[in-house]
Design a protein around this motif. Structure first.
Motif, PDB file in Angstrom:
ATOM      1  N   LYS A   1      49.341 -12.206  33.729  1.00 24.44           N
ATOM      2  CA  LYS A   1      48.236 -12.169  32.770  1.00 24.44           C
ATOM      3  C   LYS A   1      46.862 -12.104  33.441  1.00 24.44           C
ATOM      4  N   ALA A   2      46.791 -12.426  34.734  1.00 26.54           N
ATOM      5  CA  ALA A   2      45.496 -12.545  35.401  1.00 26.54           C
ATOM      6  C   ALA A   2      44.762 -11.209  35.456  1.00 26.54           C
ATOM      7  N   LYS A   3      43.454 -11.298  35.316  1.00 32.27           N
ATOM      8  CA  LYS A   3      42.573 -10.141  35.388  1.00 32.27           C
ATOM      9  C   LYS A   3      42.006 -10.044  36.805  1.00 32.27           C
ATOM     10  N   PRO A   4      41.220  -9.006  37.101  1.00 32.01           N
ATOM     11  CA  PRO A   4      40.623  -8.915  38.435  1.00 32.01           C
ATOM     12  C   PRO A   4      39.876 -10.191  38.810  1.00 32.01           C
ATOM     13  N   GLY A   5      40.075 -10.627  40.050  1.00 31.11           N
ATOM     14  CA  GLY A   5      39.456 -11.870  40.497  1.00 31.11           C
ATOM     15  C   GLY A   5      40.270 -13.095  40.165  1.00 31.11           C
TER      16      GLY A   5
ATOM     17  N   GLU B   1      36.606 -21.399  31.486  1.00 31.23           N
ATOM     18  CA  GLU B   1      37.264 -22.706  31.509  1.00 31.23           C
ATOM     19  C   GLU B   1      38.748 -22.580  31.835  1.00 31.23           C
ATOM     20  N   THR B   2      39.452 -21.662  31.167  1.00 33.26           N
ATOM     21  CA  THR B   2      40.863 -21.452  31.472  1.00 33.26           C
ATOM     22  C   THR B   2      41.037 -21.057  32.937  1.00 33.26           C
ATOM     23  N   SER B   3      40.183 -20.163  33.418  1.00 32.03           N
ATOM     24  CA  SER B   3      40.282 -19.685  34.795  1.00 32.03           C
ATOM     25  C   SER B   3      40.008 -20.798  35.791  1.00 32.03           C
ATOM     26  N   SER B   4      39.017 -21.638  35.506  1.00 33.32           N
ATOM     27  CA  SER B   4      38.701 -22.747  36.398  1.00 33.32           C
ATOM     28  C   SER B   4      39.840 -23.754  36.469  1.00 33.32           C
ATOM     29  N   GLU B   5      40.437 -24.061  35.330  1.00 33.78           N
ATOM     30  CA  GLU B   5      41.565 -24.989  35.321  1.00 33.78           C
ATOM     31  C   GLU B   5      42.789 -24.372  36.012  1.00 33.78           C
TER      32      GLU B   5
ATOM     33  N   ARG C   1      41.873 -19.790  46.094  1.00 36.32           N
ATOM     34  CA  ARG C   1      40.602 -19.340  46.673  1.00 36.32           C
ATOM     35  C   ARG C   1      40.174 -17.979  46.150  1.00 36.32           C
ATOM     36  N   VAL C   2      41.123 -17.136  45.801  1.00 31.97           N
ATOM     37  CA  VAL C   2      40.763 -15.846  45.208  1.00 31.97           C
ATOM     38  C   VAL C   2      39.963 -16.071  43.930  1.00 31.97           C
ATOM     39  N   GLY C   3      40.486 -16.936  43.056  1.00 33.19           N
ATOM     40  CA  GLY C   3      39.775 -17.248  41.819  1.00 33.19           C
ATOM     41  C   GLY C   3      38.480 -17.981  42.059  1.00 33.19           C
ATOM     42  N   ALA C   4      38.484 -18.913  43.016  1.00 35.07           N
ATOM     43  CA  ALA C   4      37.278 -19.701  43.296  1.00 35.07           C
ATOM     44  C   ALA C   4      36.147 -18.818  43.819  1.00 35.07           C
ATOM     45  N   GLU C   5      36.485 -17.866  44.673  1.00 36.04           N
ATOM     46  CA  GLU C   5      35.452 -16.975  45.196  1.00 36.04           C
ATOM     47  C   GLU C   5      34.872 -16.096  44.096  1.00 36.04           C
ATOM     48  N   PHE C   6      35.740 -15.668  43.162  1.00 37.67           N
ATOM     49  CA  PHE C   6      35.227 -14.891  42.039  1.00 37.67           C
ATOM     50  C   PHE C   6      34.316 -15.754  41.176  1.00 37.67           C
ATOM     51  N   LEU C   7      34.714 -17.014  40.926  1.00 40.17           N
ATOM     52  CA  LEU C   7      33.859 -17.911  40.152  1.00 40.17           C
ATOM     53  C   LEU C   7      32.489 -18.069  40.810  1.00 40.17           C
ATOM     54  N   CYS C   8      32.479 -18.227  42.131  1.00 36.26           N
ATOM     55  CA  CYS C   8      31.199 -18.347  42.833  1.00 36.26           C
ATOM     56  C   CYS C   8      30.323 -17.129  42.578  1.00 36.26           C
ATOM     57  N   SER C   9      30.935 -15.959  42.570  1.00 35.41           N
ATOM     58  CA  SER C   9      30.164 -14.729  42.369  1.00 35.41           C
ATOM     59  C   SER C   9      29.614 -14.603  40.956  1.00 35.41           C
ATOM     60  N   GLN C  10      30.169 -15.368  40.031  1.00 35.23           N
ATOM     61  CA  GLN C  10      29.773 -15.261  38.624  1.00 35.23           C
ATOM     62  C   GLN C  10      28.792 -16.344  38.176  1.00 35.23           C
ATOM     63  N   GLN C  11      28.443 -17.264  39.068  1.00 35.47           N
ATOM     64  CA  GLN C  11      27.474 -18.293  38.672  1.00 35.47           C
ATOM     65  C   GLN C  11      26.129 -17.652  38.363  1.00 35.47           C
TER      66      GLN C  11
ATOM     67  N   GLN D   1      34.414 -28.467  39.202  1.00 31.86           N
ATOM     68  CA  GLN D   1      35.621 -29.203  39.589  1.00 31.86           C
ATOM     69  C   GLN D   1      36.608 -28.310  40.327  1.00 31.86           C
ATOM     70  N   ALA D   2      36.749 -27.072  39.876  1.00 26.05           N
ATOM     71  CA  ALA D   2      37.654 -26.139  40.550  1.00 26.05           C
ATOM     72  C   ALA D   2      37.208 -25.908  41.990  1.00 26.05           C
ATOM     73  N   LEU D   3      35.909 -25.761  42.197  1.00 27.83           N
ATOM     74  CA  LEU D   3      35.387 -25.535  43.546  1.00 27.83           C
ATOM     75  C   LEU D   3      35.493 -26.795  44.397  1.00 27.83           C
ATOM     76  N   LEU D   4      35.251 -27.945  43.795  1.00 34.84           N
ATOM     77  CA  LEU D   4      35.360 -29.215  44.524  1.00 34.84           C
ATOM     78  C   LEU D   4      36.759 -29.414  45.094  1.00 34.84           C
ATOM     79  N   GLY D   5      37.760 -29.018  44.338  1.00 34.36           N
ATOM     80  CA  GLY D   5      39.129 -29.182  44.801  1.00 34.36           C
ATOM     81  C   GLY D   5      39.431 -28.417  46.069  1.00 34.36           C
ATOM     82  N   LEU D   6      38.619 -27.409  46.342  1.00 33.50           N
ATOM     83  CA  LEU D   6      38.792 -26.578  47.540  1.00 33.50           C
ATOM     84  C   LEU D   6      37.675 -26.810  48.560  1.00 33.50           C
ATOM     85  N   ASP D   7      36.855 -27.844  48.324  1.00 36.07           N
ATOM     86  CA  ASP D   7      35.707 -28.136  49.199  1.00 36.07           C
ATOM     87  C   ASP D   7      34.785 -26.934  49.344  1.00 36.07           C
TER      88      ASP D   7
END
Length: 325
Positions: A74-78, A96-100, A115-125, A154-160
């Motif tokens: 089901k995952a989309k790009p990133g 929210e779903t993606s972060s969890e 980390r793939v998802g976390a890096e995409f989240l960083c790019s979307q802030q 929280q998602a990013l914190l889990g990966l430092d």
């Protein structure tokens, strides 16, 4: 009286119930006929498994692998996800779903995928600090509620990992807090203060914003009902999520504020919550609160998986606080 042993026993029964809700495609849902929250429920169930799989007497039997395969499909790009079966474009997703999902992957020792998802989240802030929901079904005015930023942090914190605009994100959360100590209430986000508060307080606590966390704690304590539970109703809705859901989120807020099991409000809240576990191992979640209009009829869905997952997260947090004292 709350004990880690009681929490573990309750968690084991709940995990077995979650296993029993898995469909042949790997998703974990309340009702096979109602899939509006199929991805959201699966992510929450997966995170509950990740929270307890090392400590509860639980035999996975392929549940985790099947759920992960469903979500990968089901995952989309990133690595982003929507929340369910509503039509979306390829570039739309639920933050929210993606972060969890990122948090669940981290808990399950799948850090490369996380980390793939976390890096995409960083790019979307957003440069001004918050994250937004990128989903046309969410009203524009609701897309930057504090919980969205709290979940992402929280998602990013889990990966430092630090986001590119950490100070701005924390400043956004502090500015979003109301003088009473809460972060508002929004029917779209379960019609309770504590859905917005819990992830925001978790992030602020991790980064030492003690005054904001203390204000949230004080509001939560003042809002408890005499039986030990928490519950709100936003007027004008056909159905409501349950006191069990609101109580789990309120207690989770207190746990992140480091209000331990020695506090009378926490003790009574946990006792109420543990007593409400159903014979099948789950907790009643009520229904998603939707306005009585035809445009939101498709959102009608029970919330037992989400609520059961939130209870398990809260019980684990208090067990860890108790172990640390």
């Amino acid at each position: 009286m709350f004990t880690a042993a009681k929490a573990t026993e309750a968690a084991a029964a709940a995990l077995r119930w979650l296993q029993g809700r898995q469909l042949p495609d790997g998703s974990i849902v309340d009702d096979p006929e109602t899939l509006v929250f199929q991805e959201w429920d699966t992510v929450n169930a997966l995170k509950a498994i990740g929270t307890w799989h090392r400590d509860a007497p639980y035999t996975d039997g392929g549940t985790t692998a099947a759920a992960l395969e469903f979500l990968r499909h089901k995952a989309k790009p990133g690595g982003m996800l929507s929340w369910g079966v509503l039509d979306t474009t390829p570039d739309e997703y639920c933050t929210e779903t993606s972060s969890e999902y990122v948090s669940a992957l981290t808990m399950l020792d799948r850090e490369d995928e996380a980390r793939v998802g976390a890096e995409f989240l960083c790019s979307q802030q957003l440069p001004e600090g918050p994250w937004a929901e990128v989903h046309s079904h969410i009203p524009k005015a609701f897309q930057t509620e504090p919980s969205v930023t709290g979940f992402a942090l929280q998602a990013l914190l889990g990966l430092d990992m630090d986001p590119p605009h950490l100070k701005e994100a924390l400043d956004f959360l502090v500015a979003a807090q109301r003088p009473e100590g809460h972060f508002g209430i929004n029917w779209y986000y379960y019609g309770t203060h504590y859905y917005l508060m819990r992830p925001a307080v978790a992030a602020l606590a991790e980064f030492g914003h003690h005054a904001a966390v203390a204000a949230a704690r004080d509001f939560t304590l003042s809002d408890q009902r005499s039986d030990g539970s928490w519950f709100h109703q936003v007027e004008g809705f056909g159905e409501y999520s349950s006191p069990e859901q609101h109580t789990a989120l309120a207690l989770g807020t207190l746990a992140h504020a480091r209000t331990g099991t020695d506090h009378p409000a926490v003790r009574s809240g946990l006792a109420w919550l543990l007593e409400r576990q159903r014979e099948n191992g789950s907790w009643d979640g009520g229904s998603y609160p939707y306005p009585e209009t035809s445009s939101y009829a498709s959102f009608r869905a029970t919330q037992h998986i989400f609520t059961t997952a939130q209870v398990l997260s809260t019980l684990k947090r208090f067990a860890e606080l108790e172990a640390a004292t």
